[in-house]
Structures are given as C-alpha cells and as structure tokens.
Write a protein that holds these residues in place. Structure first.
Motif, short mmCIF file in Angstrom:
data_model
loop_
_atom_site.label_atom_id
_atom_site.label_comp_id
_atom_site.label_asym_id
_atom_site.label_seq_id
_atom_site.Cartn_x
_atom_site.Cartn_y
_atom_site.Cartn_z
N ILE A 3 0.86 -1.19 0.00
CA ILE A 3 0.00 0.00 0.00
C ILE A 3 0.89 1.24 0.00
O ILE A 3 1.66 1.46 0.94
CB ILE A 3 -0.94 0.01 1.22
CG1 ILE A 3 -1.81 -1.26 1.22
CG2 ILE A 3 -1.82 1.25 1.23
CD1 ILE A 3 -2.71 -1.41 2.44
N LYS A 4 0.80 2.01 -1.07
CA LYS A 4 1.68 3.18 -1.22
C LYS A 4 0.93 4.43 -0.77
O LYS A 4 -0.20 4.66 -1.17
CB LYS A 4 2.07 3.31 -2.70
CG LYS A 4 3.38 3.99 -2.92
CD LYS A 4 3.85 3.83 -4.36
CE LYS A 4 4.68 5.05 -4.74
NZ LYS A 4 4.00 6.05 -5.51
N ILE A 5 1.58 5.21 0.08
CA ILE A 5 0.91 6.42 0.58
C ILE A 5 1.61 7.69 0.09
O ILE A 5 2.81 7.69 -0.14
CB ILE A 5 0.85 6.45 2.14
CG1 ILE A 5 2.27 6.39 2.74
CG2 ILE A 5 0.02 5.32 2.69
CD1 ILE A 5 2.31 6.69 4.23
N GLU A 6 0.81 8.75 -0.06
CA GLU A 6 1.36 10.08 -0.36
C GLU A 6 0.86 11.03 0.71
O GLU A 6 -0.36 11.09 0.93
CB GLU A 6 0.84 10.59 -1.71
CG GLU A 6 1.46 9.94 -2.90
CD GLU A 6 0.69 10.28 -4.18
OE1 GLU A 6 0.13 11.40 -4.28
OE2 GLU A 6 0.64 9.41 -5.06
N LYS A 7 1.74 11.75 1.34
CA LYS A 7 1.31 12.67 2.41
C LYS A 7 0.52 13.85 1.85
O LYS A 7 0.85 14.37 0.78
CB LYS A 7 2.53 13.18 3.18
CG LYS A 7 3.03 12.19 4.21
CD LYS A 7 4.14 12.77 5.06
CE LYS A 7 3.56 13.63 6.17
NZ LYS A 7 4.60 14.13 7.10
N LEU A 8 -0.52 14.24 2.55
CA LEU A 8 -1.37 15.35 2.08
C LEU A 8 -1.00 16.68 2.75
O LEU A 8 -1.31 17.74 2.22
CB LEU A 8 -2.84 15.03 2.36
CG LEU A 8 -3.42 13.92 1.46
CD1 LEU A 8 -4.75 13.43 2.00
CD2 LEU A 8 -3.58 14.41 0.03
N SER A 9 -0.45 16.61 3.94
CA SER A 9 0.03 17.83 4.60
C SER A 9 1.05 17.39 5.65
O SER A 9 1.24 16.19 5.86
CB SER A 9 -1.13 18.59 5.26
OG SER A 9 -1.55 17.93 6.43
N ASP A 10 1.66 18.35 6.32
CA ASP A 10 2.69 18.01 7.31
C ASP A 10 2.12 17.27 8.51
O ASP A 10 2.78 16.46 9.13
CB ASP A 10 3.33 19.30 7.85
CG ASP A 10 4.32 19.85 6.85
OD1 ASP A 10 4.66 19.10 5.92
OD2 ASP A 10 4.70 21.03 6.99
N HIS A 11 0.87 17.58 8.86
CA HIS A 11 0.38 17.12 10.15
C HIS A 11 -0.91 16.31 10.09
O HIS A 11 -1.36 15.82 11.12
CB HIS A 11 0.19 18.34 11.07
CG HIS A 11 -0.53 19.45 10.38
ND1 HIS A 11 0.10 20.33 9.55
CD2 HIS A 11 -1.83 19.78 10.36
CE1 HIS A 11 -0.77 21.19 9.07
NE2 HIS A 11 -1.95 20.87 9.53
N ILE A 12 -1.54 16.20 8.93
CA ILE A 12 -2.75 15.36 8.81
C ILE A 12 -2.76 14.73 7.41
O ILE A 12 -2.60 15.43 6.42
CB ILE A 12 -4.06 16.18 8.93
CG1 ILE A 12 -4.19 16.90 10.27
CG2 ILE A 12 -5.28 15.28 8.70
CD1 ILE A 12 -5.42 17.81 10.39
N GLY A 13 -2.99 13.41 7.38
CA GLY A 13 -3.49 12.82 6.16
C GLY A 13 -2.53 12.28 5.13
O GLY A 13 -1.46 12.83 4.89
N VAL A 14 -2.98 11.17 4.54
CA VAL A 14 -2.30 10.61 3.37
C VAL A 14 -3.34 10.24 2.33
O VAL A 14 -4.53 10.05 2.63
CB VAL A 14 -1.49 9.33 3.72
CG1 VAL A 14 -0.32 9.66 4.62
CG2 VAL A 14 -2.36 8.24 4.32
#
Ligand SMILES: [Fe+2]
Length: 302
Positions: A3-14
């Motif tokens: 499962i590949k993730i991409e971060k959406l912000s520094d402190h919340i979410g992928v």
C-alpha cells in the motif's frame, strides 16, 4: 499487496491510489491500514466504486458499525448515514428541508457521535456527488487536536485540565431550531453526556489532546455561562488556525476515513440550493469512554 501512501500535509493525512476498498481485505491489509490511520489520522482512497453494502463491508474491517440515532434520516440501512442535500429518490432538497438543516449543522466543528458515552472511533465517508472544482465551499476541513493541545499556552492547559463539556444530541435542536422535535424514545436513548475537554489517549502513550465540539453546544461547563461561552469561542478560533488544519477538496468517488479521537472536522458552507452534494457514511462504533486527566483509569496508570 504493497500500500503506497502520499502525504497530504505536514500534520494530517495521506492519499492512497490504486487500492480497491470494495474488495474483501486480508488481515495484513487491514493491519497496515490501521497502522496508517493511527499515524496520519486521515486517509483518502481515490477513485472508489462502491455502494452502501460495500461501504458497510469496508467499515466493518475496523470494528462494529454504529447505527444513526434517528431512523428517518438514512438511506437504506440505518448504519449507512446519508450526508446529503439529495433525497433517497435523487431529488435536490430545499435548503430549509430538515435533512439539509441537519447537514448545515455539520459546518460547526465536531467529531462524530460525541453525544454518545462511547463516541465513534472512525468515520468513513464516500463522495457520490461532489461540488464542481470552481464552486465555493463544500470541502471538509480537519483540525489535529493532538497538535493543537501541544501548542497551547501553558496557562490555558492549566485552565482546561479539569473541565468538561456537555454533549447532547437533542441540543442540536437548540442550535438549529428548524429541526423537528426528537421522539421520546430517541431522546431517552441519547441523554446528554459529558466528556473531558482534555482527552488522554491510552493507545498513544497517554498523550493529551483537546476534545470539544460546536455542533451540540457552544459552552464549556464548570463555570458561569458567559465565561463558558467565551472559553468555547476562544477554543474554536484557536483550533481553526491553518497550522493545525487540512482541508479536503473533494473529487467524485473519493472515500475518506478519519480518526474521530484525534481530529475535529466541519464542512465549509456552500450554496445548498445551487449545488448537489451527496455522500454516504459508515461509522466505527467506540467501545470505551473518553478518558481525561482525572479519570481513574488514567490516574492509576500515572
Ligand atoms: Fe461529521
């Protein structure tokens, strides 16, 4: 499968692409997703093709489904809640329809089902109809309460430490007088509860976070009304700062999942009469009470 993730912000979410939430998941995949949500608090799965049945099946991987308190607000099963200004028959509802008024209340900061003594753990929301990209509003905004607590001035931490807020499902009517009365049995199934304003997380090394809402009351308890309102307003302004927040700009068929124990959320108001917005939600039921610094379970551990 990896499962590949991409971060959406520094402190919340992928964000996760190329993953089918409609399939039956194995234990390794479920554990991996649990690990990801524990760390990032929010996941957006892109381009999902699911219905209410499959949403229920996916949500059940993380625990029992929570049923919604009012029978007549749901589409299909009571465990799949209709978050929508569109009726079951596909009709665009008028802004003063009670179902839309209930949606408008979602534009106040909250965490789902805080009116329960055991509030929900995760919410899973699927965007069936979303606003066009150039429309104003319609995003879902999240604020990270672990981070907000950590950044609080020390004097505020001391003031907030022993406080509680009353969370009452019936009090949504106080904030939204256009809603019809609850039935007697709905009221007695959901009497008001209190939760500590400072939450302690046993599964996170007893870290503390803020825990309060704006969708059922606008006061913090344990003090005079005016003082309680001022403190509540201060908290709302404080947690709305960009540095704690992530705003999700919806695309059709996004499936988002978040941790209600860590994040507050709200929908950014939009033109309810101009735009259709249809979503379905599955909710993972909580099994434990919200612990505060003075809960016996916490005091005995520290
Ligand atoms: Fe919500």
């Amino acid at each position: 499968m990896k499962i590949k993730i991409e971060k959406l912000s520094d402190h919340i979410g992928v964000q996760i692409n190329n993953f089918d939430c409609g399939q039956k998941l194995n234990v390794v995949e479920i554990n991996k997703l649990k690990e990801i949500i524990q760390k990032y608090h929010f996941i957006c799965f892109k381009s999902q093709k699911i219905n209410g049945e499959l949403l229920a099946q996916f949500t059940k991987n993380f625990g029992d489904l929570e049923a919604y308190p009012e029978k007549d607000k749901t589409k299909g099963k009571i465990e799949i809640f209709n978050v929508s200004n569109v009726s079951e028959d596909g009709e665009h509802l008028s802004p003063d329809d009670q179902r839309v008024i209930l949606q408008k209340n979602n534009s106040r900061w909250h965490t789902d089902s805080s009116y329960r003594y055991f509030p929900s753990i995760f919410s899973v929301l699927y965007g069936q109809e979303t606003l066009p990209p150039d429309a104003k509003g319609g995003q879902t905004q999240f604020s990270n309460m672990l981070l907000a607590y950590k950044s609080l001035p020390e004097d505020k931490k001391i003031i907030l430490e022993p406080l509680h807020q009353v969370h009452s499902y019936n009090d949504i009517r106080r904030l939204e007088p256009g809603l019809p009365e609850l039935t007697q049995s709905e009221k007695s199934n959901f009497p008001p509860v209190t939760h500590p304003v400072i939450r302690v997380h046993p599964d996170r090394d007893h870290q503390k976070s803020l825990y309060f809402t704006s969708n059922t009351s606008l006061e913090i308890g344990g003090m005079g009304l005016e003082e309680g309102r001022d403190l509540h307003k201060w908290l709302v302004d404080y947690i709305s700062k960009e540095k704690f927040c992530y705003k999700h700009f919806w695309e059709i068929n996004d499936l988002i999942m978040w941790d209600n124990r860590v994040l507050l959320h709200r929908v950014i108001p939009y033109d309810y009469s101009q735009h259709r917005r249809a979503m379905i939600r599955g909710t993972v039921a909580g099994k434990t009470a919200v612990l505060g610094p003075f809960s016996n379970e916490v005091r005995n551990k520290l």
